[in-house]
Design a protein around this motif. Structure first.
Motif, PDB file in Angstrom:
ATOM      1  N   LEU A  57      -7.184 -28.773  -9.783  1.00 43.37           N
ATOM      2  CA  LEU A  57      -6.665 -28.082  -8.604  1.00 43.37           C
ATOM      3  C   LEU A  57      -6.260 -26.673  -9.017  1.00 43.37           C
ATOM      4  O   LEU A  57      -5.355 -26.484  -9.842  1.00 43.37           O
ATOM      5  N   GLU A  58      -6.941 -25.691  -8.475  1.00 41.59           N
ATOM      6  CA  GLU A  58      -6.677 -24.288  -8.834  1.00 41.59           C
ATOM      7  C   GLU A  58      -5.423 -23.801  -8.120  1.00 41.59           C
ATOM      8  O   GLU A  58      -5.418 -23.620  -6.908  1.00 41.59           O
ATOM      9  N   LEU A  59      -4.359 -23.599  -8.901  1.00 40.58           N
ATOM     10  CA  LEU A  59      -3.105 -23.139  -8.326  1.00 40.58           C
ATOM     11  C   LEU A  59      -3.014 -21.617  -8.395  1.00 40.58           C
ATOM     12  O   LEU A  59      -3.499 -20.999  -9.344  1.00 40.58           O
ATOM     13  N   PRO A  60      -2.371 -21.004  -7.402  1.00 42.73           N
ATOM     14  CA  PRO A  60      -2.132 -19.553  -7.487  1.00 42.73           C
ATOM     15  C   PRO A  60      -1.156 -19.244  -8.606  1.00 42.73           C
ATOM     16  O   PRO A  60      -0.287 -20.065  -8.926  1.00 42.73           O
ATOM     17  N   SER A  61      -1.298 -18.093  -9.205  1.00 41.83           N
ATOM     18  CA  SER A  61      -0.436 -17.735 -10.336  1.00 41.83           C
ATOM     19  C   SER A  61       0.993 -17.452  -9.910  1.00 41.83           C
ATOM     20  O   SER A  61       1.933 -17.635 -10.674  1.00 41.83           O
ATOM     21  N   GLY A  62       1.153 -16.975  -8.679  1.00 44.25           N
ATOM     22  CA  GLY A  62       2.495 -16.613  -8.225  1.00 44.25           C
ATOM     23  C   GLY A  62       3.000 -15.329  -8.854  1.00 44.25           C
ATOM     24  O   GLY A  62       4.199 -15.075  -8.877  1.00 44.25           O
ATOM     25  N   ALA A  63       2.084 -14.488  -9.351  1.00 44.68           N
ATOM     26  CA  ALA A  63       2.497 -13.256 -10.047  1.00 44.68           C
ATOM     27  C   ALA A  63       3.174 -12.282  -9.094  1.00 44.68           C
ATOM     28  O   ALA A  63       4.248 -11.764  -9.373  1.00 44.68           O
ATOM     29  N   MET A  64       2.547 -12.000  -7.977  1.00 40.25           N
ATOM     30  CA  MET A  64       3.026 -11.058  -6.946  1.00 40.25           C
ATOM     31  C   MET A  64       3.821  -9.900  -7.549  1.00 40.25           C
ATOM     32  O   MET A  64       4.965  -9.627  -7.167  1.00 40.25           O
ATOM     33  N   ARG A  65       3.183  -9.183  -8.460  1.00 41.05           N
ATOM     34  CA  ARG A  65       3.844  -8.066  -9.133  1.00 41.05           C
ATOM     35  C   ARG A  65       3.874  -6.838  -8.225  1.00 41.05           C
ATOM     36  O   ARG A  65       2.827  -6.383  -7.766  1.00 41.05           O
ATOM     37  N   PRO A  66       5.032  -6.270  -7.968  1.00 38.34           N
ATOM     38  CA  PRO A  66       5.092  -5.032  -7.171  1.00 38.34           C
ATOM     39  C   PRO A  66       4.446  -3.884  -7.942  1.00 38.34           C
ATOM     40  O   PRO A  66       4.786  -3.652  -9.112  1.00 38.34           O
ATOM     41  N   ILE A  67       3.507  -3.199  -7.320  1.00 32.42           N
ATOM     42  CA  ILE A  67       2.844  -2.090  -8.012  1.00 32.42           C
ATOM     43  C   ILE A  67       3.199  -0.738  -7.406  1.00 32.42           C
ATOM     44  O   ILE A  67       2.714   0.294  -7.866  1.00 32.42           O
ATOM     45  N   GLY A  68       4.044  -0.733  -6.387  1.00 31.10           N
ATOM     46  CA  GLY A  68       4.472   0.542  -5.828  1.00 31.10           C
ATOM     47  C   GLY A  68       4.644   0.479  -4.328  1.00 31.10           C
ATOM     48  O   GLY A  68       4.415  -0.545  -3.691  1.00 31.10           O
ATOM     49  N   TYR A  69       5.047   1.597  -3.767  1.00 23.27           N
ATOM     50  CA  TYR A  69       5.282   1.694  -2.336  1.00 23.27           C
ATOM     51  C   TYR A  69       4.478   2.844  -1.737  1.00 23.27           C
ATOM     52  O   TYR A  69       4.046   3.769  -2.434  1.00 23.27           O
ATOM     53  N   VAL A  70       4.272   2.757  -0.432  1.00 24.97           N
ATOM     54  CA  VAL A  70       3.596   3.808   0.318  1.00 24.97           C
ATOM     55  C   VAL A  70       4.519   4.231   1.455  1.00 24.97           C
ATOM     56  O   VAL A  70       5.012   3.376   2.206  1.00 24.97           O
ATOM     57  N   VAL A  71       4.777   5.515   1.566  1.00 24.31           N
ATOM     58  CA  VAL A  71       5.600   6.033   2.654  1.00 24.31           C
ATOM     59  C   VAL A  71       4.678   6.388   3.809  1.00 24.31           C
ATOM     60  O   VAL A  71       3.779   7.221   3.671  1.00 24.31           O
ATOM     61  N   LEU A  72       4.900   5.737   4.941  1.00 24.97           N
ATOM     62  CA  LEU A  72       4.003   5.873   6.085  1.00 24.97           C
ATOM     63  C   LEU A  72       4.676   6.567   7.260  1.00 24.97           C
ATOM     64  O   LEU A  72       5.882   6.460   7.453  1.00 24.97           O
ATOM     65  N   GLN A  73       3.855   7.265   8.023  1.00 24.02           N
ATOM     66  CA  GLN A  73       4.233   7.784   9.332  1.00 24.02           C
ATOM     67  C   GLN A  73       5.400   8.767   9.309  1.00 24.02           C
ATOM     68  O   GLN A  73       6.140   8.867  10.279  1.00 24.02           O
ATOM     69  N   HIS A  74       5.549   9.505   8.222  1.00 20.51           N
ATOM     70  CA  HIS A  74       6.581  10.536   8.273  1.00 20.51           C
ATOM     71  C   HIS A  74       6.035  11.752   9.014  1.00 20.51           C
ATOM     72  O   HIS A  74       4.851  12.062   8.933  1.00 20.51           O
ATOM     73  N   ALA A  75       6.885  12.404   9.757  1.00 19.01           N
ATOM     74  CA  ALA A  75       6.482  13.616  10.470  1.00 19.01           C
ATOM     75  C   ALA A  75       6.514  14.790   9.496  1.00 19.01           C
ATOM     76  O   ALA A  75       7.238  14.776   8.512  1.00 19.01           O
ATOM     77  N   VAL A  76       5.702  15.807   9.759  1.00 25.89           N
ATOM     78  CA  VAL A  76       5.646  16.960   8.855  1.00 25.89           C
ATOM     79  C   VAL A  76       5.804  18.247   9.641  1.00 25.89           C
ATOM     80  O   VAL A  76       5.479  18.351  10.820  1.00 25.89           O
ATOM     81  N   ARG A  77       6.305  19.259   8.931  1.00 29.72           N
ATOM     82  CA  ARG A  77       6.417  20.597   9.481  1.00 29.72           C
ATOM     83  C   ARG A  77       6.188  21.545   8.335  1.00 29.72           C
ATOM     84  O   ARG A  77       6.882  21.492   7.323  1.00 29.72           O
ATOM     85  N   LEU A  78       5.153  22.345   8.457  1.00 27.78           N
ATOM     86  CA  LEU A  78       4.767  23.240   7.363  1.00 27.78           C
ATOM     87  C   LEU A  78       4.533  22.444   6.082  1.00 27.78           C
ATOM     88  O   LEU A  78       4.940  22.837   4.984  1.00 27.78           O
ATOM     89  N   ASP A  79       3.837  21.297   6.241  1.00 30.93           N
ATOM     90  CA  ASP A  79       3.453  20.424   5.128  1.00 30.93           C
ATOM     91  C   ASP A  79       4.640  19.788   4.417  1.00 30.93           C
ATOM     92  O   ASP A  79       4.523  19.315   3.298  1.00 30.93           O
ATOM     93  N   ARG A  80       5.811  19.757   5.070  1.00 30.01           N
ATOM     94  CA  ARG A  80       6.978  19.092   4.491  1.00 30.01           C
ATOM     95  C   ARG A  80       7.590  18.147   5.519  1.00 30.01           C
ATOM     96  O   ARG A  80       7.529  18.409   6.718  1.00 30.01           O
ATOM     97  N   PRO A  81       8.168  17.011   5.073  1.00 34.32           N
ATOM     98  CA  PRO A  81       8.811  16.105   6.028  1.00 34.32           C
ATOM     99  C   PRO A  81       9.912  16.823   6.798  1.00 34.32           C
ATOM    100  O   PRO A  81      10.625  17.655   6.241  1.00 34.32           O
ATOM    101  N   VAL A  82      10.032  16.514   8.087  1.00 39.67           N
ATOM    102  CA  VAL A  82      11.079  17.142   8.863  1.00 39.67           C
ATOM    103  C   VAL A  82      12.431  16.691   8.346  1.00 39.67           C
ATOM    104  O   VAL A  82      12.575  15.640   7.737  1.00 39.67           O
ATOM    105  N   LYS A  83      13.432  17.492   8.619  1.00 41.50           N
ATOM    106  CA  LYS A  83      14.751  17.276   8.021  1.00 41.50           C
ATOM    107  C   LYS A  83      15.354  15.926   8.367  1.00 41.50           C
ATOM    108  O   LYS A  83      16.082  15.335   7.569  1.00 41.50           O
ATOM    109  N   ALA A  84      15.051  15.410   9.563  1.00 46.08           N
ATOM    110  CA  ALA A  84      15.616  14.124   9.975  1.00 46.08           C
ATOM    111  C   ALA A  84      15.210  13.005   9.035  1.00 46.08           C
ATOM    112  O   ALA A  84      15.927  12.017   8.880  1.00 46.08           O
ATOM    113  N   TYR A  85      14.044  13.147   8.389  1.00 44.95           N
ATOM    114  CA  TYR A  85      13.560  12.114   7.498  1.00 44.95           C
ATOM    115  C   TYR A  85      13.913  12.370   6.030  1.00 44.95           C
ATOM    116  O   TYR A  85      13.838  11.476   5.205  1.00 44.95           O
ATOM    117  N   GLU A  86      14.248  13.608   5.699  1.00 43.04           N
ATOM    118  CA  GLU A  86      14.431  13.971   4.299  1.00 43.04           C
ATOM    119  C   GLU A  86      15.517  13.133   3.611  1.00 43.04           C
ATOM    120  O   GLU A  86      15.370  12.739   2.460  1.00 43.04           O
TER     121      GLU A  86
END
Length: 333
Positions: free
Chosen positions: A207-236
């Motif tokens: 019976l092939e069991l899953p390893s259960g490793a689930m190693r976190p490899i990082g995060y992605v920041v999504l849907q931030h608003a930008v102004r002049l290629d920088r996040p707006v102050k409300a998000y900073e």
């Protein structure tokens, strides 16, 4: 073959859209990818398929979905079967989601303690999602499995996560995403620890069991608003807190002197909110970075499409690099 789950117990951060666009980008980069929709809401499936196609798949009883592969086991009539794989585009295989999958929660929950008693059925049930996904991936010779799950910490997600080699955490620059890490980090560690303690009790041969490793490899920041290629102050203020929160809550590392998001090695990428592209992409049923003039991507949209392509290509490569780097580090430990 590696499996990567995109997971955050806080909803509304763009998790499903991220999986969808990564799948298309990996196919664009000549990788064969299997996408598994393990969220009972089946939003990822609806991004790939028209409603009529989804209705035909479900056919009132779970027809050709991930649930249909689990149903014989859940109903005590056999073992998990190989799921049907839909090919929405070259290089992409889809194991379709199903709202009926939520009905597996109780069985997955009740069988969790049974593993400690060495009960064969418990191990068959808890490994069912892993075995179904891997058999489907072999069927289409996939190099990578991308897993989409719902925004919760229930037993269904636990079974899905123990089947993942790696975990990518999508975040929005807000209080709620950071607060969500307080649950996510400790829960991943607990699931990993508890599954490891159960595997030694398995007496079912072959019976092939899953390893259960689930190693976190990082995060992605999504849907931030930008102004002049920088996040707006409300998000900073929230952007500034993400690196330290991720380090302390997910990795259990000191958060003192944490770098900015743009300098943080744990940050796989930041994606701005391509507000005007998403409706066009949904209408055309294709990723934002593949929109053409015929789809309505005219004028300024053309440059936004190009930026979107560059962002997702960079992100896809970074995710693969991070998984390989994490694998090397774990082998040394």
């Amino acid at each position: 073959m590696k499996s990567i789950a995109v997971f955050n117990n806080k909803g509304g951060v763009g998790k499903t859209s991220l999986v969808y666009h990564l799948a298309w980008m990996y196919a664009e980069l000549q990788n064969s990818v299997l996408v598994a929709d393990l969220d009972p809401q089946a939003n990822l499936t609806s991004m790939f398929l028209e409603d009529d196609e989804v209705e035909e798949l479900w056919n009132g009883d779970g027809g050709n979905t991930i649930y249909s592969a689990l149903r014989p086991l859940l109903e005590g009539e056999g073992d998990v079967t190989i799921p049907s794989v839909i090919r929405p585009a070259p290089g992409i295989g889809l194991v379709a989601g199903d709202m009926l999958l939520s009905g597996a929660e109780d069985e997955l929950s009740s069988q969790w303690p049974g593993c400690l008693d060495g009960k064969p059925r418990s191990f068959r049930v808890l490994s069912a999602l892993s075995r179904a996904m891997r058999s489907a991936a072999k069927q289409v010779a996939a190099d990578l499995i991308l897993v989409d799950v719902g925004p919760n910490l229930g037993s269904l997600n636990r079974a899905a996560l123990i089947a993942a080699d790696y975990v990518v955490v999508p975040l929005a620059p807000d209080l709620y995403s950071i607060q969500g890490l307080r649950n996510l980090g400790p829960t991943l560690r607990r699931w990993r620890r508890e599954w490891a303690s159960r595997q030694d009790h398995n007496a079912v041969t072959n019976l092939e069991l899953p390893s259960g490793a689930m190693r976190p490899i990082g995060y992605v920041v999504l849907q931030h608003a930008v102004r002049l290629d920088r996040p707006v102050k409300a998000y900073e203020r929230w952007m500034d807190r993400i690196p330290g929160a991720y380090r302390s809550l997910v990795l259990e590392e000191p958060a003192v002197n944490a770098p900015s998001v743009l300098e943080d090695g744990n940050c796989l990428g930041t994606l701005k909110h391509f507000r005007s592209l998403m409706p066009l992409a949904q209408e055309a049923r294709k990723p934002m970075f593949m929109l053409k003039a015929a789809d309505g991507a005219l004028g300024g949209h053309t440059y936004a499409v190009q930026d979107c392509y560059t962002d997702f290509r960079t992100l896809a490569r970074r995710v693969m690099e991070a998984s390989e780097e994490t694998s090397r580090l774990s082998e040394k430990q």
